[in-house]
Design an enzyme around this catalytic site. Structure first.
Site, PDB file in Angstrom:
ATOM      1  N   ARG A 133       1.906 -11.782   4.804  1.00 21.13           N
ATOM      2  CA  ARG A 133       3.364 -11.917   4.946  1.00 21.13           C
ATOM      3  C   ARG A 133       3.891 -11.506   6.323  1.00 21.13           C
ATOM      4  O   ARG A 133       5.084 -11.635   6.578  1.00 21.13           O
ATOM      5  CB  ARG A 133       4.077 -11.094   3.859  1.00 21.13           C
ATOM      6  CG  ARG A 133       3.599 -11.413   2.458  1.00 21.13           C
ATOM      7  CD  ARG A 133       4.538 -12.175   1.557  1.00 21.13           C
ATOM      8  NE  ARG A 133       5.954 -12.021   1.707  1.00 21.13           N
ATOM      9  CZ  ARG A 133       6.779 -11.464   0.816  1.00 21.13           C
ATOM     10  NH1 ARG A 133       6.270 -10.931  -0.269  1.00 21.13           N
ATOM     11  NH2 ARG A 133       8.068 -11.457   1.006  1.00 21.13           N
ATOM     12  N   PRO A 161       0.840  -1.206   0.000  1.00 21.09           N
ATOM     13  CA  PRO A 161       0.000   0.000   0.000  1.00 21.09           C
ATOM     14  C   PRO A 161       0.872   1.252   0.000  1.00 21.09           C
ATOM     15  O   PRO A 161       1.775   1.376   0.815  1.00 21.09           O
ATOM     16  CB  PRO A 161      -0.798  -0.104   1.303  1.00 21.09           C
ATOM     17  CG  PRO A 161      -0.611  -1.486   1.805  1.00 21.09           C
ATOM     18  CD  PRO A 161       0.668  -1.998   1.208  1.00 21.09           C
ATOM     19  N   GLU A 162       0.637   2.150  -0.940  1.00 21.28           N
ATOM     20  CA  GLU A 162       1.383   3.403  -1.034  1.00 21.28           C
ATOM     21  C   GLU A 162       0.445   4.541  -0.607  1.00 21.28           C
ATOM     22  O   GLU A 162      -0.663   4.292  -0.154  1.00 21.28           O
ATOM     23  CB  GLU A 162       1.905   3.591  -2.471  1.00 21.28           C
ATOM     24  CG  GLU A 162       2.758   2.406  -2.946  1.00 21.28           C
ATOM     25  CD  GLU A 162       3.284   2.557  -4.364  1.00 21.28           C
ATOM     26  OE1 GLU A 162       3.404   3.696  -4.842  1.00 21.28           O
ATOM     27  OE2 GLU A 162       3.576   1.529  -4.996  1.00 21.28           O
ATOM     28  N   ARG A 193      22.132  14.833  -6.323  1.00 16.90           N
ATOM     29  CA  ARG A 193      21.985  13.420  -5.959  1.00 16.90           C
ATOM     30  C   ARG A 193      22.418  12.568  -7.150  1.00 16.90           C
ATOM     31  O   ARG A 193      22.010  12.799  -8.279  1.00 16.90           O
ATOM     32  CB  ARG A 193      20.525  13.095  -5.580  1.00 16.90           C
ATOM     33  CG  ARG A 193      20.004  13.886  -4.393  1.00 16.90           C
ATOM     34  CD  ARG A 193      20.694  13.566  -3.085  1.00 16.90           C
ATOM     35  NE  ARG A 193      20.572  12.186  -2.673  1.00 16.90           N
ATOM     36  CZ  ARG A 193      19.648  11.725  -1.829  1.00 16.90           C
ATOM     37  NH1 ARG A 193      18.747  12.534  -1.317  1.00 16.90           N
ATOM     38  NH2 ARG A 193      19.625  10.455  -1.495  1.00 16.90           N
TER      39      ARG A 193
END
Ligand code: ZN
Length: 273
Positions: free
Chosen positions: A112, A2-3, A151
């Site tokens: 899980r 789930p994001e 970055r």
């Protein structure tokens, strides 16, 4: 996993079932789900508390309690919170049930077993681990530029870095990079101003659309009523393999691995440079 859009949907849809209701009991089928304090103290401190609200920060769900403490839940890979009658049989893989005074139970289902919950006095510990919320007004293209500047890590990895930006996971990172026409292996700091602006717009548009579609059910995500979200029907590249073609150029979608994460993209629409 789930994001942001999935956790936001869970928050929105749980709220009417829990708001203003008191916790009357807790059953733990898997004690490892409680991070802190001890299982016994966790249960005794929660029982009797009223849930006064739910917030989301990144992929964390934060239940506000009448004691002014917080119950924080992270669903990790496969967790779901399903609302049912308190007399209902627990769905398969239920690890915990929180019973409320309105005859409902919140069933934490997690095949899980990576999901965790704990009690906290504030959000300081999670705030320290999280970058800005991508849908808040303060998240401008300029903020994204600053987060990416200098970055050298691949942009895909930076989008997944919760300390750089909160809430984005594998699916929406792939979708946003496709929409912006940016190759997932490009160094974050190498994006032009125009590319960062496109990516910023894509992140916000895609996350908002996915919330509107109640999240994406590509694997084990379910809404609190047990139904599926429909955001994955809008996916252009994420999880699309097996002869699926790019909706823009008609070429084949490829899957590569970027920093150990399966990554879907269109080599034609997202050139290397
Ligand atoms: Zn394409």
């Amino acid at each position: 996993m789930p994001e942001l859009p999935e956790v936001e949907t869970i928050k929105n849809e749980l709220l009417p079932h829990v708001m203003g209701h008191r916790i009357t009991g807790i059953t733990l089928f898997w004690e490892g789900i409680v991070r802190q304090p001890s299982v016994q103290e966790f249960c005794s401190r929660l029982i009797g508390q009223e849930i006064t609200g739910i917030a989301r920060r990144g992929k964390y769900l934060i239940f506000n309690l009448s004691s002014s403490g917080l119950l924080i839940v992270h669903l990790k890979m496969t967790g779901a919170l399903i609302v049912g009658r308190n007399s209902a049989e627990s769905p398969r893989f239920t690890r915990a049930v929180i019973y409320l005074d309105n005859n409902t139970g919140i069933f934490l289902r997690d095949p899980r077993k990576f999901g965790v919950m704990w009690l906290a006095e504030g959000t300081g510990d999670i705030d320290r681990k999280l970058g800005p919320e991508p849908l808040e007004a303060g998240f401008t293209a300029q903020v994204l530029t600053e987060r990416l500047s200098r970055r050298t890590a691949p942009i895909k990895a930076l989008l997944l870095d919760q300390k750089a930006i909160a809430g984005i996971g594998n699916m929406y990172a792939d979708e946003a990079l496709f929409a912006a026409g940016v190759h997932p292996r490009r160094a974050g700091g190498s994006l032009s101003q125009g590319e960062v602006e496109r990516l910023h717009g894509a992140i916000q548009r895609i996350l908002r659309a996915a919330i509107g579609n109640k999240g994406a059910s590509v694997d084990t995500y379910f809404r609190p009523d047990g139904s599926e979200g429909t955001a994955h029907y809008e996916f252009k590249v994420a999880h699309r393999l097996g002869g699926k073609t790019c909706p823009v150029c008609g070429g084949p979608i490829e899957r590569i691995v970027v920093r150990n994460r399966g990554t879907y993209f269109c080599p034609k629409c997202q050139p290397v440079s």
